[in-house]
Write an enzyme that holds these catalytic residues in place. Structure first.
Site, short mmCIF file in Angstrom:
data_model
loop_
_atom_site.label_atom_id
_atom_site.label_comp_id
_atom_site.label_asym_id
_atom_site.label_seq_id
_atom_site.Cartn_x
_atom_site.Cartn_y
_atom_site.Cartn_z
N LYS A 228 -22.42 -1.52 2.72
CA LYS A 228 -23.09 -0.31 2.25
C LYS A 228 -23.22 0.71 3.38
CE LYS A 228 -27.43 0.70 -0.28
NZ LYS A 228 -28.65 0.04 -0.80
N SER B 97 -29.75 0.89 -5.38
CA SER B 97 -28.97 1.88 -4.66
C SER B 97 -27.63 1.34 -4.13
CB SER B 97 -29.78 2.44 -3.48
OG SER B 97 -30.08 1.42 -2.55
N SER C 216 -32.52 -2.76 -5.42
CA SER C 216 -31.27 -2.13 -5.02
C SER C 216 -30.12 -3.09 -4.78
CB SER C 216 -31.49 -1.28 -3.77
OG SER C 216 -32.20 -0.11 -4.10
#
Length: 530
Positions: free
Chosen positions: A111, A192, A216
């Site tokens: 990420k 997320s 997330s």
């Protein structure tokens, strides 16, 4: 949204499933390796049926075909320009007899809020950090490199890990644009860790790393039909990760199987002098692959938290079928189980996150290299206002502004909210429920099926069970439970602190009993499913 006609879609799927072309200097072109596990690939690498260069190249080719063209799910925000050179070095090491771990030569995506000290940027999806290159690897990245993983690139995310606005759209960032759900391109990938979830589901890498403050990891894993592990707070270092809140933040693995997630967790877990919260991690860290026992559920006492159901009849029907599978696998199911104090700490969680974000993001930004466009939360707010066309075309930054107005971490309001939320979610919440009925773990639907993406109005979630474990800092494992209208839905196992291995065992046994995962078909809409 891309409106592909059926013939064009079928032609595309046929094309991308053909073997990738391998450079002449490499071994004979392997068959397409979609859905292969880490262990499968490790065996192929060991038997010299494949090498790391060819494996990395095949995934890069797939990213070009699926992420940047074709359905263009837009999960990868940046490719590692050194990926093939790294793979070559790992191939050379293998030839000399050095194999660092089961991850040796395995392509991994991370990420884009996780620092890499290389030629890639770390931006949290924000244009304010578009030029930012970290001076030091995040500890998670250093551990992956030491294990021999090939960091293929970075994934898109909900900008600032979805902590800029309450009206945001998950999977959108100013730098990366919108990530689409590979099961239905008009559906949301949740967040997320949207890019990691979509990328791993679509076989753009073998496994990936996400981060979670509340939901997330587990929500995008559920929405994209993969496995996600939110570890016990302090099991995995947060050093070098763009923060929201130190009392809840953690990194964790996202993979297509429980076994792959267990291997990845073993590689990244452990104590780190850069993160005081990990001081006990080495005492609890273990070989999580030893928990992979298909009989793990036999005799286990599992509590059903019905408070997380009722939002969608189809999801509840699927959940009831999952409970029947648990019973068939030998679990002792207590249904229902009440989770005390649920909902009573929601406001406190918001207060804590706002206070900690201000303190933690200021500390992260202050250590960036000279020339950084932002050194504080106040700078970020000013940057967004000055670049509203790129950053605030769809939603604002009211969460930033609320956080900026908070005081210091010595404020009584913050200290009281932190203590109260931890107590109500942990000892008087999850722990109390486990103790009352002598339970080993709790289960609930992770979330509902993915909603249609709406940049104008923002997200419209359909249920979530992530908050208790997130606030308490306890572990949770989500994995595919089945499908609702052709959209994947996950089931979560969660429990007390440091029960990560136990939960992995239960999840593995459920996975083996159900084999619920199906790869995505990149449908324009679920109406095209048939």
């Amino acid at each position: 949204m891309i409106d592909l006609a059926k013939p064009r879609l079928l032609a595309f799927l046929f094309a991308v499933l053909l073997p990738a072309t391998v450079p002449a200097a490499q071994p004979e072109s392997p068959p397409a390796l979609e859905e292969y596990s880490i262990r499968d690939l490790a065996q192929k690498l060991q038997r010299k049926e494949l090498n790391a260069h060819a494996l990395a190249q095949q995934h890069l080719d797939r990213i070009a075909a699926i992420d940047k063209a074709g359905p263009a799910i837009n999960a990868v925000i940046e490719l590692n320009p050194d990926a093939l050179a790294i793979a070559d070095r790992l191939d050379a090491a293998r030839k000399s007899g050095k194999v660092y771990s089961p991850l040796h030569g395995i392509p991994v995506l991370i990420k884009d809020n996780i620092d890499t000290a290389d030629r890639m940027h770390t931006t949290a999806g924000s244009l304010a950090l578009a030029d930012s290159i970290a001076a030091q690897d995040a500890t998670v990245v250093a551990k992956l490199r030491a294990a021999g993983a090939v960091i293929l690139g970075k994934t898109n995310l909900s900008e600032w890990a979805n902590f800029r606005s309450n009206h945001s759209t998950s999977g959108w960032s100013g730098r990366g644009g919108l990530t689409k759900n590979p099961y239905a391109l008009d559906r949301n990938a949740c967040g997320s860790s949207s890019g990691t979830g979509a990328a791993i589901a679509a076989n753009l890498a073998v496994a990936g790393i996400g981060t979670e403050t509340d939901g997330s990891i587990v929500c995008p894993a559920s929405a994209n039909g993969i496995v996600g592990i939110k570890p016990t707070l302090g099991l995995v270092s947060r050093a070098g990760i763009v923060p929201i809140a130190h009392s809840q933040d953690t990194a964790g693995p996202m993979a297509r199987s429980v076994a792959d997630a267990a291997i990845l967790l073993g590689a990244i877990a452990g104590s780190d002098s850069r993160d005081a919260a990990t001081k006990d991690a080495d005492k609890h860290r273990t070989d999580y692959t030893k928990a992979l026992d298909a009989k793990s559920l036999h005799g286990a006492r599992i509590g059903v938290v019905r408070q997380f159901t009722g939002f969608d009849p189809a999801t509840e029907k699927l959940f009831d079928a999952a409970i029947a599978r648990l019973k068939a696998a030998g679990a002792i199911v207590v249904d229902p189980v009440e989770l005390p104090n649920l909902g009573k700490y929601d406001d406190d969680e918001g207060i804590v996150l706002q206070y900690e974000f201000k303190a933690d993001i200021n500390a992260y930004l202050a250590q960036l290299a000279p020339g950084a466009k932002a050194r504080s939360l106040a700078d970020l707010i000013a940057f967004n206002e000055a670049h509203a066309d790129g950053e605030m075309s769809w939603f604002g930054q009211e969460t930033f502004e609320k956080s900026q107005k908070r005081g210091t971490l010595q404020d009584k309001e913050y200290l009281d909210a932190l203590a109260r939320s931890k107590r109500l979610a942990g000892p008087e919440g999850i722990d109390a429920a486990l103790a009352k009925d002598h339970l080993d773990a709790l289960i609930a639907p992770t979330s509902g099926p993915a909603w249609t993406t709406d940049l104008v109005n923002g997200d419209h979630f359909s249920g979530s069970s992530s908050t208790p474990a997130a606030v308490a800092g306890y572990p949770a494992v989500t994995l595919p439970m089945g499908f609702v209208h052709h959209l994947p839905v996950g089931i979560s196992f969660f429990g007390t602190a440091w029960s990560d291995a136990k939960l992995i065992g239960y999840a593995y046994a459920f996975e083996q009993a159900t084999l619920a995962r199906r790869p995505p078909r990149f449908l324009p809409h679920i109406e095209n499913a048939d």
